[in-house]
Design a protein around this motif. Sequence first.
Motif, mmCIF file in Angstrom:
data_model
loop_
_atom_site.group_PDB
_atom_site.id
_atom_site.type_symbol
_atom_site.label_atom_id
_atom_site.label_comp_id
_atom_site.label_asym_id
_atom_site.label_seq_id
_atom_site.Cartn_x
_atom_site.Cartn_y
_atom_site.Cartn_z
ATOM 1 N N VAL A 29 0.834 -1.202 0.000
ATOM 2 C CA VAL A 29 0.000 0.000 0.000
ATOM 3 C C VAL A 29 0.867 1.250 0.000
ATOM 4 C CG1 VAL A 29 -1.601 1.357 1.425
ATOM 5 C CG2 VAL A 29 -2.048 -1.054 1.004
ATOM 6 N N SER A 33 0.705 3.879 -2.973
ATOM 7 C CA SER A 33 0.072 5.163 -2.661
ATOM 8 C C SER A 33 1.042 6.320 -2.512
ATOM 9 C CB SER A 33 -0.725 5.050 -1.363
ATOM 10 O OG SER A 33 -1.720 4.082 -1.488
ATOM 11 N N GLU A 70 -11.306 0.691 -6.741
ATOM 12 C CA GLU A 70 -9.936 0.884 -6.247
ATOM 13 C C GLU A 70 -9.941 1.401 -4.818
ATOM 14 O OE1 GLU A 70 -7.931 3.521 -8.906
ATOM 15 O OE2 GLU A 70 -7.648 1.980 -10.445
ATOM 16 N N LEU A 74 -8.288 -1.093 -1.865
ATOM 17 C CA LEU A 74 -6.919 -0.778 -1.485
ATOM 18 C C LEU A 74 -6.550 -1.328 -0.106
ATOM 19 C CD1 LEU A 74 -4.253 0.661 -2.183
ATOM 20 C CD2 LEU A 74 -5.185 2.669 -1.030
ATOM 21 N N SER A 108 -5.642 4.539 6.921
ATOM 22 C CA SER A 108 -6.015 5.274 5.720
ATOM 23 C C SER A 108 -5.749 6.766 5.875
ATOM 24 C CB SER A 108 -7.491 5.031 5.403
ATOM 25 O OG SER A 108 -7.869 5.723 4.240
ATOM 26 N N VAL A 111 -2.031 7.377 5.548
ATOM 27 C CA VAL A 111 -1.601 7.334 4.149
ATOM 28 C C VAL A 111 -1.966 8.642 3.451
ATOM 29 C CG1 VAL A 111 -2.047 6.233 1.912
ATOM 30 C CG2 VAL A 111 -1.618 4.829 3.927
ATOM 31 N N GLU A 112 -3.177 9.117 3.678
ATOM 32 C CA GLU A 112 -3.599 10.374 3.044
ATOM 33 C C GLU A 112 -2.756 11.548 3.519
ATOM 34 O OE1 GLU A 112 -5.828 10.973 0.551
ATOM 35 O OE2 GLU A 112 -5.947 8.803 0.397
ATOM 36 N N GLN A 115 0.621 11.509 1.926
ATOM 37 C CA GLN A 115 0.575 11.890 0.522
ATOM 38 C C GLN A 115 0.773 13.393 0.322
ATOM 39 O OE1 GLN A 115 -3.106 10.368 -1.049
ATOM 40 N NE2 GLN A 115 -2.141 8.472 -1.731
ATOM 41 N N GLN A 121 0.592 13.853 -5.607
ATOM 42 C CA GLN A 121 -0.457 13.194 -4.822
ATOM 43 C C GLN A 121 -1.237 14.261 -4.052
ATOM 44 O OE1 GLN A 121 -1.190 10.000 -4.828
ATOM 45 N NE2 GLN A 121 0.635 8.916 -5.438
ATOM 46 N N SER A 127 -11.290 9.068 -0.121
ATOM 47 C CA SER A 127 -10.443 7.867 -0.117
ATOM 48 C C SER A 127 -10.454 7.220 1.259
ATOM 49 C CB SER A 127 -9.011 8.213 -0.496
ATOM 50 O OG SER A 127 -8.939 8.634 -1.822
ATOM 51 N N ASN A 131 -11.814 3.518 1.696
ATOM 52 C CA ASN A 131 -10.901 2.521 2.258
ATOM 53 C C ASN A 131 -11.487 1.888 3.510
ATOM 54 O OD1 ASN A 131 -9.014 3.114 0.266
ATOM 55 N ND2 ASN A 131 -7.854 4.498 1.561
#
Length: 186
Positions: A29, A33, A70, A74, A108, A111-112, A115, A121, A127, A131
Amino acid sequence: MQRQGSGGSAAVVVRVAGFVLLLAHLLLVAWFSLRPRDVAWVTAPNTIPLHGLRTVLALGGAEAARLIGEGLLLLAPLGVLLPMADGRLHVSGWASLTRTTAASALVSLAVELLQTAVPGQVVDVDSVLLNTAGVALAHLLVVPAGRTRLRRRWEAGRSSSSAGSTPDGGSPQGATPTISRVPIAP
């Protein structure tokens, strides 16, 4: 720290396999990502819940299904891998779902937020929602049935290994007598 219902070496194997698969999935991931993208322009971050989903649904057809799929897929394996790495057989289904969904929402979100430092990104709150919904759906589809199956195997293994039991689960000597409590005289 002792886990509830630790079933010996098989439970340890399941926990270790779950942990290894969890780490492998999280690395995948992160690779997927957090790679920089070479784009001429970047859209603005989406911080309004469901705004991006409305835009995607306006595209219609296969493109909308692909983008939503997607988002759902993910982190979906976390719905199975987190309870597997935890290794509890005897736990409330709602507690497990809540714990797994909350942990995946935090992953999640992380990860965001990571980004934001990656070129090309952008942050999208939808998202995080997709997710988390994917993780909850995967958990609901797989974990209760898997735990039920493992509990039955574990209980069958325990009952077959108990020596001297009768088919009805009692001992060959009969039921253990109970002794009523007698109060102490004054």
